[in-house]
Write an enzyme that holds these catalytic residues in place. Structure first.
Site, mmCIF file in Angstrom:
data_model
loop_
_atom_site.group_PDB
_atom_site.id
_atom_site.type_symbol
_atom_site.label_atom_id
_atom_site.label_comp_id
_atom_site.label_asym_id
_atom_site.label_seq_id
_atom_site.Cartn_x
_atom_site.Cartn_y
_atom_site.Cartn_z
ATOM 1 C CG LEU A 27 22.606 12.303 -0.380
ATOM 2 C CD1 LEU A 27 21.138 12.526 -0.729
ATOM 3 C CD2 LEU A 27 23.519 12.877 -1.463
ATOM 4 N N GLY A 31 23.107 12.788 9.391
ATOM 5 C CA GLY A 31 23.432 12.264 10.723
ATOM 6 C C GLY A 31 24.606 11.303 10.745
ATOM 7 N NE ARG A 59 35.830 19.809 2.807
ATOM 8 C CZ ARG A 59 35.211 20.683 3.593
ATOM 9 N NH1 ARG A 59 35.739 21.866 3.853
ATOM 10 N NH2 ARG A 59 34.071 20.351 4.148
ATOM 11 N NE ARG A 82 34.303 16.159 -2.739
ATOM 12 C CZ ARG A 82 33.412 15.831 -3.680
ATOM 13 N NH1 ARG A 82 33.328 16.548 -4.778
ATOM 14 N NH2 ARG A 82 32.621 14.812 -3.521
ATOM 15 N NE ARG A 172 29.341 21.588 1.704
ATOM 16 C CZ ARG A 172 30.131 21.623 2.781
ATOM 17 N NH1 ARG A 172 30.375 20.517 3.461
ATOM 18 N NH2 ARG A 172 30.677 22.742 3.184
ATOM 19 N NE ARG A 235 25.840 7.570 45.801
ATOM 20 C CZ ARG A 235 26.772 7.693 46.733
ATOM 21 N NH1 ARG A 235 27.566 8.763 46.765
ATOM 22 N NH2 ARG A 235 26.939 6.755 47.657
ATOM 23 C CG HIS A 236 21.021 4.823 47.725
ATOM 24 N ND1 HIS A 236 21.580 5.262 48.902
ATOM 25 C CD2 HIS A 236 21.968 4.100 47.092
ATOM 26 C CE1 HIS A 236 22.812 4.809 48.989
ATOM 27 N NE2 HIS A 236 23.087 4.106 47.901
ATOM 28 C CG ASN A 242 25.467 5.633 52.222
ATOM 29 O OD1 ASN A 242 24.435 6.002 51.660
ATOM 30 N ND2 ASN A 242 26.312 4.794 51.650
ATOM 31 N NE ARG A 287 22.553 1.143 49.125
ATOM 32 C CZ ARG A 287 22.925 -0.125 48.983
ATOM 33 N NH1 ARG A 287 22.159 -1.097 49.461
ATOM 34 N NH2 ARG A 287 24.043 -0.425 48.359
ATOM 35 C CD GLU A 309 27.432 0.454 44.299
ATOM 36 O OE1 GLU A 309 27.505 0.244 43.075
ATOM 37 O OE2 GLU A 309 27.774 1.527 44.832
ATOM 38 C CG PHE A 331 43.027 -1.106 50.987
ATOM 39 C CD1 PHE A 331 41.692 -0.749 51.154
ATOM 40 C CD2 PHE A 331 43.997 -0.118 51.056
ATOM 41 C CE1 PHE A 331 41.333 0.575 51.380
ATOM 42 C CE2 PHE A 331 43.655 1.207 51.286
ATOM 43 C CZ PHE A 331 42.310 1.549 51.457
ATOM 44 C CG HIS A 374 23.252 1.246 44.308
ATOM 45 N ND1 HIS A 374 22.897 1.133 45.626
ATOM 46 C CD2 HIS A 374 22.290 0.598 43.594
ATOM 47 C CE1 HIS A 374 21.768 0.422 45.715
ATOM 48 N NE2 HIS A 374 21.385 0.095 44.497
ATOM 49 C CE1 TYR A 411 27.650 15.736 15.171
ATOM 50 C CE2 TYR A 411 27.979 18.101 14.950
ATOM 51 C CZ TYR A 411 27.694 16.865 14.391
ATOM 52 O OH TYR A 411 27.445 16.775 13.056
#
Ligand code: ATP
Ligand code: F6P
Length: 444
Positions: A27, A31, A59, A82, A172, A235-236, A242, A287, A309, A331, A374, A411
């Site tokens: 109906l 959902g 429609r 419809r 409806r 992130r850590h 780093n 980390r 990671e 690379f 990570h 949504y």
């Protein structure tokens, strides 16, 4: 019809030529669109081509803002219009399958046996498996809350008084109730494959689930809930690797990373808006565990190997410059297709998404969770919630020392960011670059 093959191709199990139509049933205000959109997002995140065909949108081209009596089965003009909308949606959907689509989701009420048979026959003629997914819910308060939250703001009621819109939508629903038959309620639809979700998952009924892809979808939908919650991502803190521009490894936090760890409880408290305890998930690497260690004792902590990671294989511990010098072809190949490129002896982003699937499933089942992880992992989780295209997500800028709060709504997902006032290097890298630390460009 040719037999179907389910194969493993090294990118996870995929049903190579299976086509499934998920046909929503129920109906109004149960959902269905919510479930349809989540299923589409989940499948697309797994790189399975999925698309929602919402009959209401078709429609609306002929009947933009009809009142409730348009949905009365005694209204011949309404019925014709419809039916035409359903035909147009199915015809577009079949065209889409012919172009290679895998999981079409037909979002409509499909609330009579005749309509379900008609859809089933259309799909069967194209060799498409049908999985009916019904949401059945009799909780009047929840339905009215759904109507208030999402229906009074629907394109059907633009510019109308919300109370009048609520009343009209109620009427409806009554029109649909006159003809609605729950799937297999009379025992004569037991040949169909279906999932029936009763009262938002408090009970589920499954029937004749046939293959891997169908069971993935069913399992995912069984885990959905609508209790309000958020997911926090961090992130850590900055690590010693780093600072050096080295990837992977299992380094300790830098002094500034330590400061971030000490600051994190305050950032979390600020973003939660109180002292509600969260559940914390970290990876198994030093980390992330160090970053989460000052969070309050009443926060349950769990370490997941799946949150480690992206494994850089032979390149683990190198700088991007070293990778370019030692493996120049790799690379370049990585920059050309970062999502699919798999490090020698290591992983690709695609591999990471597959290993994160249980995390996503558990996240859907859970309530408030803080994940300390990570860069690459966070990009993949973020892409799931924010529906980011997988060609772009590996290039996303996710800065260090920043807490992201994501709140799923009917949504979409709301996002808030809480930036700690603690400097850190940038680990973002643009295409072709080998810079140790580079300022992210706006589009990233
Ligand atoms: P319509 O037939 O008018 O298109 P619908 O069934 O598609 O209605 P949605 O637009 O998806 O209804 O309704 C969204 C609301 O339903 C959201 O507020 C969401 O929280 C809620 N919801 C999600 N899942 C369920 C469920 N299984 N049962 C009831 N309500 C749900
Ligand atoms: O540089 C930090 C880091 O987490 C590395 O350990 C990892 O290899 C890298 O980020 C992933 O980012 P990219 O996919 O952009 O190389």
């Amino acid at each position: 019809m040719a037999p179907r093959r389910n194969t493993t191709n090294g990118r996870g199990v995929q049903a190579e030529d299976t086509k499934i139509c998920v046909v929503m049933v129920g109906l109004p205000a149960r959902g269905k669109s919510y479930i349809a959109q989540k299923a589409q997002r989940y499948l697309q995140w797994l790189s399975i081509d999925a698309k929602v065909f919402n009959v209401g949108n078709y429609r609306r081209t002929n009947a933009p803002q009809p009142s409730a009596d348009f949905f009365d089965t005694g209204n011949a003009e309404g019925e014709r219009s419809r039916r035409a909308a359903a035909e147009a949606a199915i015809s577009d959907m079949i065209g889409w399958y012919r172009q290679g689509g895998t999981v079409g989701i037909l979002d409509a009420t499909n609330s009579t046996k005749d309509r379900r048979k008609w859809v089933w026959d259309k799909c069967a003629a194209e060799g498409i498996e049908v999985l009916f997914v019904e949401s059945k819910c009799d909780d009047e308060d929840l339905i009215m809350a759904n109507v208030r939250d999402v229906k009074t703001t629907s394109p059907d009621y633009v510019g109308q008084d919300p109370d009048e819109a609520m009343l009209d939508f109620r009427n409806r629903i009554k029109m649909y109730e006159k003809v609605y038959k729950t799937i297999d309620g009379d025992g004569d639809e037991s040949h169909y494959t279906y999932l029936k979700i009763l009262d938002v998952g408090s009970q589920v009924v499954i029937n004749r689930i046939q293959d891997y892809l169908q069971s993935r979808v069913v399992y995912y939908l069984m885990n959905l809930h609508i209790r309000p919650r958020s997911v926090w991502l961090s992130r850590h803190g900055e690590s010693m690797y780093n600072l050096d521009g080295r990837i992977g490894g299992d380094a300790q936090l830098s002094p500034r990373g330590e400061q971030y760890a000490r600051k994190l409880p305050e950032l979390v408290r600020q973003s939660v808006g109180g002292d509600r305890p969260l559940t914390v998930w970290t990876s198994t690497l030093k980390r992330t565990i160090a970053t989460a260690r000052f969070l309050p004792d009443d926060y349950n902590q769990l370490q997941w190997k799946a949150l480690d990671e992206l494994d850089a294989g032979l390149c683990d511990g190198m700088t991007y410059q070293e990778i370019k010098d030692i493996y120049p072809e790799d690379f370049v190949a990585r920059d050309e297709d970062k999502y699919n490129y798999r490090y020698r002896g290591g992983e690709s982003y695609r591999d990471v998404v597959i290993r994160l699937e249980p995390i996503i499933m558990e996240l859907e089942r859970s309530e408030d969770i803080l994940i300390v992880t990570h860069q690459a992992i966070l990009r993949c989780i973020y892409a799931y919630f924010m529906k980011k295209d997988h060609t772009k997500s590996p290039w996303m800028n996710v800065p260090l020392h920043c807490l992201i709060k994501l709140t799923p709504r009917a949504y979409g997902t709301d996002e808030e960011r809480y930036v700690a006032d603690i400097p850190a290097v940038s680990t973002w890298r643009g295409k072709g670059s080998t810079a140790k630390h580079e300022d992210p460009v706006a589009a990233a």
